[in-house]
Design an enzyme around this catalytic site. Structure first.
Site, PDB file in Angstrom:
ATOM      1  N   ASP A 175       0.860  -1.195   0.000  1.00  0.00           N
ATOM      2  CA  ASP A 175       0.000   0.000   0.000  1.00  0.00           C
ATOM      3  C   ASP A 175       0.894   1.243   0.000  1.00  0.00           C
ATOM      4  O   ASP A 175       2.103   1.141   0.176  1.00  0.00           O
ATOM      5  CB  ASP A 175      -0.960  -0.002   1.199  1.00  0.00           C
ATOM      6  CG  ASP A 175      -0.244   0.204   2.521  1.00  0.00           C
ATOM      7  OD1 ASP A 175       0.682  -0.566   2.817  1.00  0.00           O
ATOM      8  OD2 ASP A 175      -0.583   1.150   3.267  1.00  0.00           O
ATOM      9  N   HIS A 491       1.569  -8.998  -3.310  1.00  0.00           N
ATOM     10  CA  HIS A 491       0.572  -7.962  -3.016  1.00  0.00           C
ATOM     11  C   HIS A 491       1.308  -6.621  -3.032  1.00  0.00           C
ATOM     12  O   HIS A 491       1.862  -6.189  -2.029  1.00  0.00           O
ATOM     13  CB  HIS A 491      -0.079  -8.221  -1.657  1.00  0.00           C
ATOM     14  CG  HIS A 491      -1.181  -7.263  -1.343  1.00  0.00           C
ATOM     15  ND1 HIS A 491      -2.479  -7.445  -1.768  1.00  0.00           N
ATOM     16  CD2 HIS A 491      -1.171  -6.097  -0.668  1.00  0.00           C
ATOM     17  CE1 HIS A 491      -3.223  -6.451  -1.353  1.00  0.00           C
ATOM     18  NE2 HIS A 491      -2.453  -5.607  -0.680  1.00  0.00           N
ATOM     19  N   ASP A 520       1.305 -17.556  -3.599  1.00  0.00           N
ATOM     20  CA  ASP A 520       1.807 -16.491  -4.474  1.00  0.00           C
ATOM     21  C   ASP A 520       0.620 -15.875  -5.213  1.00  0.00           C
ATOM     22  O   ASP A 520       0.452 -16.034  -6.412  1.00  0.00           O
ATOM     23  CB  ASP A 520       2.835 -17.078  -5.450  1.00  0.00           C
ATOM     24  CG  ASP A 520       3.465 -15.996  -6.306  1.00  0.00           C
ATOM     25  OD1 ASP A 520       3.329 -14.805  -5.972  1.00  0.00           O
ATOM     26  OD2 ASP A 520       4.086 -16.357  -7.328  1.00  0.00           O
ATOM     27  N   GLU A 529       2.469 -10.039   0.854  1.00  0.00           N
ATOM     28  CA  GLU A 529       2.724  -8.606   0.718  1.00  0.00           C
ATOM     29  C   GLU A 529       4.214  -8.319   0.900  1.00  0.00           C
ATOM     30  O   GLU A 529       4.954  -9.103   1.505  1.00  0.00           O
ATOM     31  CB  GLU A 529       1.905  -7.796   1.745  1.00  0.00           C
ATOM     32  CG  GLU A 529       2.021  -6.286   1.494  1.00  0.00           C
ATOM     33  CD  GLU A 529       0.921  -5.442   2.134  1.00  0.00           C
ATOM     34  OE1 GLU A 529       0.038  -6.012   2.815  1.00  0.00           O
ATOM     35  OE2 GLU A 529       0.955  -4.214   1.939  1.00  0.00           O
TER      36      GLU A 529
HETATM   37  O1  9MR Z   1       3.317  -6.165   9.429  1.00  0.00           O
HETATM   38  C1  9MR Z   1       2.055  -5.934  10.030  1.00  0.00           C
HETATM   39  C2  9MR Z   1       1.616  -7.192  10.741  1.00  0.00           C
HETATM   40  O2  9MR Z   1       2.499  -7.480  11.799  1.00  0.00           O
HETATM   41  C3  9MR Z   1       0.197  -7.010  11.278  1.00  0.00           C
HETATM   42  O3  9MR Z   1      -0.240  -8.246  11.807  1.00  0.00           O
HETATM   43  C4  9MR Z   1      -0.719  -6.552  10.145  1.00  0.00           C
HETATM   44  C5  9MR Z   1      -2.150  -6.309  10.614  1.00  0.00           C
HETATM   45  O4  9MR Z   1      -2.231  -5.240  11.478  1.00  0.00           O
HETATM   46  O5  9MR Z   1      -0.232  -5.358   9.571  1.00  0.00           O
HETATM   47  C6  9MR Z   1       1.037  -5.515   8.984  1.00  0.00           C
HETATM   48  O6  9MR Z   1       1.451  -4.310   8.436  1.00  0.00           O
HETATM   49  C7  9MR Z   1       0.760  -3.844   7.302  1.00  0.00           C
HETATM   50  C8  9MR Z   1       0.268  -2.448   7.652  1.00  0.00           C
HETATM   51  O7  9MR Z   1      -0.717  -2.547   8.630  1.00  0.00           O
HETATM   52  C9  9MR Z   1      -0.216  -1.683   6.438  1.00  0.00           C
HETATM   53  N1  9MR Z   1       0.735  -1.703   5.363  1.00  0.00           N
HETATM   54  C10 9MR Z   1       1.111  -3.064   4.970  1.00  0.00           C
HETATM   55  C11 9MR Z   1       1.739  -3.774   6.130  1.00  0.00           C
HETATM   56  C12 9MR Z   1       2.274  -5.155   5.729  1.00  0.00           C
HETATM   57  O8  9MR Z   1       1.262  -6.072   5.468  1.00  0.00           O
END
Ligand code: 9MR
Ligand code: ZN
Length: 547
Positions: A175, A491, A520, A529
């Site tokens: 994102d 992602h 994948d 992601e």
């Molecule tokens: O890395 C983060 C993971 O530890 C959490 O469980 C998750 C849900 O809150 O969020 C991950 O971080 C994401 C962030 O919230 C938004 N940008 C993408 C990040 C990677 O997936």
């Protein structure tokens, strides 16, 4: 009947091969190995011995016996291990396992991790926000125009429709948001890599545009993020730092320059403020030799935020309110505060910060060192800075106990790596972003190695990189563009939205939330992601192996 069986067999083979090609029973780091370090492969079919063969002429250059079988519950597999660490010639080779087959080809060379290092570091450049970026990789051209030039709105700081400069920095992940807490652990890992390994990699060219003249390329990239982070404190000079700068909801799968939704500075949090102070203190000492005025600016910002936190000891969580973007919800801000004290002490030598660090340690949740850590707990970074410091004045008992904890922890990671058929030192723990934790364990091991050098520590770092580059249950690399059958559908909004078929190169994906749960698949943000925190851990792991 025979025909039917053949058809069934062909069908089964096709299914197990998956959409992106064949898997092989002989699994290893498909990029290669360092001559002087460990070289391991995992074979998931019964076998007794193996040979290393030179690619050029198929001559046998090394013979060995496998060990095993070892059964691993979480993946439900039996495995035999081939150890060819003693073979130290350079060149291109493959493993031949009688009765099983051969591996993919790999190189053995001192420079084997240079290209992965450059590509994964350049991935940060390609993540830049507020500017156009472009790069060529494997004959493909990746580019986008300048994005998010309206960053950001101050509506949530009680100034409706007022725009203040929050441009720059890196997008967080797949994102396009920018989150202070995650920027903290990311820069923390990257500055530490520079402090520990820069003599070995500072001359490796990254081919970045010149945005900080006079800086080494690596630090130039770190400054890009630091410049942005300096825009995250409240404009009132209080030292409080906004938790993030994002839209209220995620954008669709569009290019960053097409993402025109309003983005807002959010309310502050104490974890973001403390992480900011820690990183600004690191920035100050690392940028000092190249730009003392800028270093001073970073240090002033660090001190200011730290002073604010001292006056406000209670935790201030971030409440999402209208926001549905990443929460980076930290359960306790104690580790961030500890980290800020450690970094400010290391940069300034002022006894007050040292006293804060040492008096806070007993209240920190045991153990002193964690095997498994990520953005929600940066205690290790604080401990590592304290122990690696050359400064005088530390409490000798505390110093000894933290050093011992670091070594005991690293020894346990060595053991866990050995017990896993794919060399993964995290044990049977799988969750969102766990590939990043596996990479981050390289920090625990390299800090231990700095205190008390032991080949097993760096060889476990090698095992971590092996695992991420193909020695795993999927028989695939987890890094886009690098190694055998890398991810093709991460992602990542850019990879999805542009016209280029292969994804943007050099990015580590998060990994399965169960032992066999990685997919994948572009839509699977929980396992596939990309993100700056785990990317930084990977860069750290590779930087320590670059010669
Ligand atoms: O890395 C983060 C993971 O530890 C959490 O469980 C998750 C849900 O809150 O969020 C991950 O971080 C994401 C962030 O919230 C938004 N940008 C993408 C990040 C990677 O997936
Ligand atoms: Zn952007």
């Amino acid at each position: 009947m025979k025909n039917l069986l053949t058809i069934l067999l062909l069908w089964l083979t096709a299914c197990s091969a998956g959409p992106s090609g064949n898997t092989y029973p002989v699994r290893l780091n498909s990029v290669g190995f360092l001559p002087a370090k460990a070289k391991m492969a995992t074979i998931i079919q019964r076998c007794t011995n193996f040979e290393v063969k030179r690619l050029a002429d198929d001559s046998t250059v090394f013979r060995g016996k496998v060990t095993g079988p070892f059964h691993q519950k979480d993946v439900n597999q039996n495995a035999w291990l081939a150890d060819f660490s003693a073979f130290a010639d350079t060149g291109s080779f493959y493993l031949d396992v009688p009765g099983v087959g051969r591996s993919v080809t790999f190189r053995i060379s001192d420079d084997v991790f240079r290209l992965p290092y450059v590509t994964t570091m350049r991935a940060f450049y390609l993540w830049r926000c507020g500017t156009a970026v472009e790069g060529d990789f494997n004959g493909q051209h990746y580019a986008h125009a300048a994005c998010h030039l309206d960053d950001g709105y101050s509506d949530y700081l009680d100034k409706k429709d007022v725009v203040r400069d929050g441009t720059g920095g890196w997008h967080d992940a797949g994102d396009y948001g920018k989150y202070t807490v995650n920027a903290g652990i990311t820069l923390g890992n990257l500055f530490l890599a520079w402090e520990q390994f820069s003599p070995a990699f500072e001359n490796v060219k990254l081919d970045l545009p010149q945005t900080a003249p006079g800086y080494p390329g690596y630090l130039e990239e770190l400054k890009w993020e630091t410049d942005w982070l300096l825009k995250m404190p409240y404009p009132d000079g209080s030292g409080r730092v906004s938790h993030k700068l994002t839209r209220t909801n995620f954008a669709g799968f569009i290019m960053p320059d097409d993402d025109k939704g309003k983005r807002y500075f959010t309310e502050w949090s104490s974890a973001a403020t403390a992480g900011f102070a820690a990183v600004m203190a690191m920035a100050a000492r690392n940028f000092q030799p190249y730009d003392s005025a800028y270093a001073e600016k970073c240090l002033t910002a660090a001190k200011n935020s730290y002073a604010f936190l001292k006056e406000h000891p209670e935790m201030k969580p971030f409440e999402q309110g209208d926001f549905k973007t990443g929460a980076y919800k930290v359960a306790s801000d104690k580790s961030e505060r500890l980290w800020a004290a450690a970094e400010l002490w290391e940069t300034t030598g002022a006894p007050a910060y040292l006293a804060d660090f040492e008096s806070a340690v007993p209240a920190i949740h045991p153990p002193l060192i964690d095997s498994d850590w990520d953005w929600g707990n940066v205690k290790n970074l604080a401990m590592f800075t304290y122990v690696l410091s050359q400064r005088e004045g530390r409490n000798p008992q505390l110093l000894t106990s933290i050093r011992q904890a670091i070594l005991a922890n690293a020894d346990s990671l060595v053991e866990k790596g050995k017990q896993d058929i794919y060399g993964r030192p995290l044990g049977s723990r799988y969750y969102w972003g766990c590939n990043g934790t596996v990479a981050r364990q390289a920090v625990n091991l390299q800090v231990a190695n700095a205190i008390s050098p032991k080949p097993a520590y760096t060889n476990t770092v090698v095992a971590i990189v092996d695992h991420l580059l193909g020695r795993n249950v999927y028989d695939r690399s987890y890094i886009t563009g690098i190694g055998f059958r890398p991810p093709m559908h991460p992602h990542d909004r850019r990879s999805a939205a542009d016209d280029v078929v292969p994804p943007w190169p050099g990015y580590l994906v998060g990994g399965g939330r169960t032992a066999t749960g990685w997919q994948d698949k572009q839509s699977d943000y929980t396992t596939n992601e990309i993100a700056i925190n785990w990317q930084a851990a990977l860069v750290y792991a590779l930087a320590g192996l670059v010669d």
